[in-house]
Motif scaffolding. Sequence first.
Motif, mmCIF file in Angstrom:
data_model
loop_
_atom_site.group_PDB
_atom_site.id
_atom_site.type_symbol
_atom_site.label_atom_id
_atom_site.label_comp_id
_atom_site.label_asym_id
_atom_site.label_seq_id
_atom_site.Cartn_x
_atom_site.Cartn_y
_atom_site.Cartn_z
ATOM 1 N N PRO A 16 1.257 -1.837 -0.024
ATOM 2 C CA PRO A 16 -0.227 0.114 0.058
ATOM 3 C C PRO A 16 0.526 1.050 -0.172
ATOM 4 N N LEU A 17 1.911 1.069 1.415
ATOM 5 C CA LEU A 17 3.010 2.366 0.535
ATOM 6 C C LEU A 17 3.496 2.848 -0.410
ATOM 7 N N GLN A 18 3.618 1.530 -1.083
ATOM 8 C CA GLN A 18 4.379 1.640 -2.395
ATOM 9 C C GLN A 18 3.289 2.028 -3.728
ATOM 10 N N VAL A 19 2.134 1.762 -3.689
ATOM 11 C CA VAL A 19 0.485 2.667 -4.462
ATOM 12 C C VAL A 19 0.526 3.983 -4.110
ATOM 13 N N CYS A 20 0.828 4.589 -2.763
ATOM 14 C CA CYS A 20 1.158 5.583 -2.226
ATOM 15 C C CYS A 20 2.007 6.830 -3.091
ATOM 16 N N TYR A 21 3.021 5.987 -3.352
ATOM 17 C CA TYR A 21 4.159 6.492 -4.343
ATOM 18 C C TYR A 21 3.968 6.631 -5.582
ATOM 19 N N LEU A 22 3.215 5.453 -5.940
ATOM 20 C CA LEU A 22 3.506 5.743 -6.877
ATOM 21 C C LEU A 22 1.759 6.464 -7.598
ATOM 22 N N LEU A 23 0.705 6.689 -6.756
ATOM 23 C CA LEU A 23 -0.143 7.279 -7.141
ATOM 24 C C LEU A 23 0.387 8.993 -7.344
ATOM 25 N N ARG A 24 1.689 9.680 -5.943
ATOM 26 C CA ARG A 24 2.040 10.700 -6.182
ATOM 27 C C ARG A 24 2.676 11.401 -7.287
ATOM 28 N N GLY A 25 3.505 10.056 -7.537
ATOM 29 C CA GLY A 25 4.273 10.325 -9.119
ATOM 30 C C GLY A 25 3.495 10.488 -10.312
ATOM 31 N N LEU A 26 2.419 9.472 -10.122
ATOM 32 C CA LEU A 26 1.311 9.749 -11.702
ATOM 33 C C LEU A 26 0.323 10.820 -11.292
ATOM 34 N N HIS A 27 0.346 12.070 -10.520
ATOM 35 C CA HIS A 27 -0.679 12.747 -10.170
ATOM 36 C C HIS A 27 0.514 14.092 -10.571
ATOM 37 N N GLU A 28 1.626 13.695 -10.389
ATOM 38 C CA GLU A 28 2.756 14.896 -10.890
ATOM 39 C C GLU A 28 2.639 14.973 -11.744
ATOM 40 N N GLN A 29 2.627 14.047 -12.560
ATOM 41 C CA GLN A 29 2.717 13.729 -14.073
ATOM 42 C C GLN A 29 1.331 13.787 -14.827
ATOM 43 N N GLY A 30 0.180 14.612 -14.196
ATOM 44 C CA GLY A 30 -1.504 15.403 -14.690
ATOM 45 C C GLY A 30 -2.185 13.772 -15.340
ATOM 46 N N LEU A 31 -1.960 12.471 -14.425
ATOM 47 C CA LEU A 31 -2.542 11.759 -14.521
ATOM 48 C C LEU A 31 -3.771 11.724 -13.754
ATOM 49 N N GLN A 32 -4.748 11.504 -14.003
ATOM 50 C CA GLN A 32 -5.634 11.214 -12.813
ATOM 51 C C GLN A 32 -5.864 9.410 -12.136
ATOM 52 N N ASN A 33 -5.794 9.597 -10.858
ATOM 53 C CA ASN A 33 -6.113 8.218 -10.438
ATOM 54 C C ASN A 33 -7.409 8.162 -10.071
ATOM 55 N N SER A 41 -9.310 0.809 5.339
ATOM 56 C CA SER A 41 -7.711 0.540 5.207
ATOM 57 C C SER A 41 -7.017 2.188 5.598
ATOM 58 N N ALA A 42 -5.569 2.407 5.657
ATOM 59 C CA ALA A 42 -5.264 2.884 6.173
ATOM 60 C C ALA A 42 -4.691 4.104 4.448
ATOM 61 N N ILE A 43 -4.118 3.644 3.496
ATOM 62 C CA ILE A 43 -4.689 4.487 2.263
ATOM 63 C C ILE A 43 -5.498 4.924 2.213
ATOM 64 N N ALA A 44 -6.727 5.020 2.153
ATOM 65 C CA ALA A 44 -7.999 5.615 1.786
ATOM 66 C C ALA A 44 -7.587 6.795 2.337
ATOM 67 N N SER A 45 -7.307 7.401 3.254
ATOM 68 C CA SER A 45 -6.981 8.449 3.611
ATOM 69 C C SER A 45 -5.508 9.603 3.636
ATOM 70 N N ALA A 46 -4.610 8.252 3.405
ATOM 71 C CA ALA A 46 -3.137 8.875 3.014
ATOM 72 C C ALA A 46 -3.111 9.586 1.349
ATOM 73 N N ALA A 47 -4.042 8.574 0.651
ATOM 74 C CA ALA A 47 -4.028 8.377 -1.066
ATOM 75 C C ALA A 47 -4.829 9.994 -1.845
ATOM 76 N N ARG A 48 -6.074 10.461 -0.298
ATOM 77 C CA ARG A 48 -6.904 12.140 -1.297
ATOM 78 C C ARG A 48 -6.106 12.652 -2.086
ATOM 79 N N ASP A 49 -5.131 13.134 -1.547
ATOM 80 C CA ASP A 49 -4.372 14.016 -1.939
ATOM 81 C C ASP A 49 -3.948 14.096 -3.867
ATOM 82 N N MET A 50 -3.882 12.570 -3.927
ATOM 83 C CA MET A 50 -3.933 12.356 -4.679
ATOM 84 C C MET A 50 -4.085 11.632 -5.828
ATOM 85 N N THR A 51 -5.779 12.234 -5.797
ATOM 86 C CA THR A 51 -6.333 10.800 -6.140
ATOM 87 C C THR A 51 -7.744 12.018 -6.651
ATOM 88 N N ALA A 52 -8.572 11.601 -7.825
ATOM 89 C CA ALA A 52 -9.584 11.935 -8.008
ATOM 90 C C ALA A 52 -10.553 11.982 -6.859
#
Length: 132
Positions: A16-33, A41-52
């Motif tokens: 899940p932490l690796q997924v967060c890193y990927l979400l951040r990188g894709l978000h910075e590249q302009g992809l919609q996650n 799950s802990a990733i639900a709140s951790a990923a909010r800034d990097m996902t639509a």
Amino acid sequence: MKVLHVETGKKLFGGPLQVCYLLRGLHEQGLQNILVCSEGSAIASAARDMTARVYAVPMSGDLDVGFVRRLRRIILAESPDLIHLHSRRGADFLGGIAGRLEKVPVVLSRRVDNPEPRWWVAVKYRLYDRVI
């Protein structure tokens, strides 16, 4: 491009932490996650800034066949260009089925090297367009 990510691990370490890193990188590249994760799950709140959007859904393990129906509803609502399955906890096989039924390309990230029976490999890996 819109990518629907599926990660069903409960804690925020390892996969899940690796997924967060990927979400951040894709978000910075302009992809919609879009993230589909397990309720509580802990990733639900951790990923909010990097996902639509984050969909926290019930998931009770490898044999939760209702997950296919829940995921298909999200796929239909979001119309992603790609589904990226990250978790082995049922999401790999069940997510592959949902993606195939909705005719969306599916990528699987496999982070473990434990062996699987040959018959299972022959069935399971046909569901994915690519395996990482």
